[in-house]
Design a protein around this motif. Structure first.
Motif, PDB file in Angstrom:
ATOM      1  N   LEU A  93     -41.082  40.776  40.941  1.00 11.09           N
ATOM      2  CA  LEU A  93     -41.715  39.999  39.879  1.00 11.09           C
ATOM      3  C   LEU A  93     -41.920  38.549  40.300  1.00 11.09           C
ATOM      4  CD1 LEU A  93     -42.795  39.750  37.020  1.00 11.09           C
ATOM      5  CD2 LEU A  93     -40.440  39.383  36.239  1.00 11.09           C
ATOM      6  N   GLN A  94     -40.946  37.961  40.950  1.00 15.01           N
ATOM      7  CA  GLN A  94     -41.084  36.575  41.410  1.00 15.01           C
ATOM      8  C   GLN A  94     -42.276  36.435  42.352  1.00 15.01           C
ATOM      9  OE1 GLN A  94     -37.278  35.518  43.134  1.00 15.01           O
ATOM     10  NE2 GLN A  94     -36.477  34.814  41.168  1.00 15.01           N
TER      11      GLN A  94
ATOM     12  N   VAL B  71     -50.197  35.813  41.315  1.00 12.62           N
ATOM     13  CA  VAL B  71     -51.077  35.484  40.190  1.00 12.62           C
ATOM     14  C   VAL B  71     -51.508  34.023  40.267  1.00 12.62           C
ATOM     15  CG1 VAL B  71     -51.171  35.218  37.675  1.00 12.62           C
ATOM     16  CG2 VAL B  71     -50.180  37.286  38.675  1.00 12.62           C
ATOM     17  N   GLU B  72     -50.598  33.172  40.708  1.00 11.68           N
ATOM     18  CA  GLU B  72     -50.906  31.744  40.846  1.00 11.68           C
ATOM     19  C   GLU B  72     -51.922  31.481  41.949  1.00 11.68           C
ATOM     20  OE1 GLU B  72     -48.487  28.011  42.773  1.00 11.68           O
ATOM     21  OE2 GLU B  72     -47.372  29.321  41.412  1.00 11.68           O
TER      22      GLU B  72
ATOM     23  N   ARG C 226     -48.228  42.906  38.313  1.00 17.90           N
ATOM     24  CA  ARG C 226     -47.144  42.225  37.603  1.00 17.90           C
ATOM     25  C   ARG C 226     -46.829  42.917  36.283  1.00 17.90           C
ATOM     26  NH1 ARG C 226     -47.532  35.890  36.038  1.00 17.90           N
ATOM     27  NH2 ARG C 226     -48.956  36.721  34.446  1.00 17.90           N
ATOM     28  N   GLY C 227     -47.867  43.355  35.577  1.00 13.57           N
ATOM     29  CA  GLY C 227     -47.634  44.051  34.318  1.00 13.57           C
ATOM     30  C   GLY C 227     -46.842  45.331  34.502  1.00 13.57           C
ATOM     31  N   THR C 228     -47.118  46.041  35.586  1.00  9.14           N
ATOM     32  CA  THR C 228     -46.379  47.270  35.876  1.00  9.14           C
ATOM     33  C   THR C 228     -44.905  46.977  36.089  1.00  9.14           C
ATOM     34  OG1 THR C 228     -48.355  48.262  36.870  1.00  9.14           O
ATOM     35  CG2 THR C 228     -46.229  49.233  37.450  1.00  9.14           C
ATOM     36  N   VAL C 229     -44.604  45.907  36.826  1.00 14.97           N
ATOM     37  CA  VAL C 229     -43.208  45.531  37.052  1.00 14.97           C
ATOM     38  C   VAL C 229     -42.551  45.081  35.750  1.00 14.97           C
ATOM     39  CG1 VAL C 229     -41.676  43.904  38.234  1.00 14.97           C
ATOM     40  CG2 VAL C 229     -43.567  44.948  39.472  1.00 14.97           C
ATOM     41  N   LEU C 230     -43.252  44.280  34.960  1.00 15.76           N
ATOM     42  CA  LEU C 230     -42.692  43.833  33.688  1.00 15.76           C
ATOM     43  C   LEU C 230     -42.346  45.023  32.791  1.00 15.76           C
ATOM     44  CD1 LEU C 230     -45.078  40.826  33.012  1.00 15.76           C
ATOM     45  CD2 LEU C 230     -42.586  40.664  33.229  1.00 15.76           C
TER      46      LEU C 230
END
Length: 204
Positions: free
Chosen positions: A71-72, A78-79, A91-95
């Motif tokens: 996630l980090q 994303v940045e 990222r959504g999948t990990v969240l």
């Protein structure tokens, strides 16, 4: 140093970075995740904004089950990236795997908007909505994934489960029968269908 010498040093550094990342990618594809992560670490130390290294290391962490670390890195991706929809999907999948479902929902909705033809984005969105109890929206998302990829057995199986939760037995049965046509080896699907048919017979 002359300008030419500086250019030569920079070219050598870029070449070394590219070789390190290529080596890391090869290790990751070979499922040697710890070694791959070490190589990505080296690349990131050399260039703290090297997008592809963050992508690769995040994928390696995810494959190894280190979700917080993944996630980090996806946050950094994303940045940095211009591939926002793909990054938000990752990222959504990990969240979602971390049970941060509302945060996941924001990313997965953005992924679907940015890449509406991506069946994986619709599937992950459906799974998130399913877990949040938003069953009608989950069916819509699973259905879109199936429209884009008719042989998406996981989407069919999950949609069948949601249909059953909504007491639509015939729709659930139809989805599970389609799953078995596509892949008869899926023991879970066979089990679910047998249980469904058994309950249907006992209610007659």
């Amino acid at each position: 140093l002359t300008d030419a010498e500086v250019d030569g040093v920079l070219e050598a550094m870029v070449e070394l970075l590219d070789k390190t990342v290529a080596w890391a990618d090869a290790l990751r594809r070979d499922r040697q995740f710890t070694q791959a992560i070490s190589k990505y670490d080296s690349a990131i130390r050399a260039n703290p904004n090297h997008e592809e290294s963050y992508w690769g290391r995040a994928d390696a962490y995810y494959a190894r089950g280190a979700l917080a670390e993944a996630l980090q890195d996806y946050d950094k991706v994303v940045e940095l990236t211009n591939r926002e929809a793909e990054a938000r999907l990752a990222r959504g999948t990990v969240l979602a795997r971390l049970d941060r479902l509302e945060d996941a929902l924001v990313d997965l909705q953005a992924a679907v908007r940015g890449c509406p033809g991506n069946s994986s984005a619709h599937f992950e969105l459906g799974s998130c909505l399913h877990r949040l109890g938003r069953l009608e929206l989950a069916i819509e998302a699973y259905s879109r994934a199936i429209e884009l990829e008719p042989a998406h057995v996981s989407a069919l199986n999950n949609r069948a489960i949601v249909h059953l939760l909504r007491r639509d037995v015939e729709a659930a049965k139809a989805d599970w029968e389609t799953c078995l046509i596509l892949d008869r080896r899926r023991g879970t699907v066979r089990h679910n269908l047998r249980v469904l048919l058994s309950k249907a017979k006992s209610q007659r």
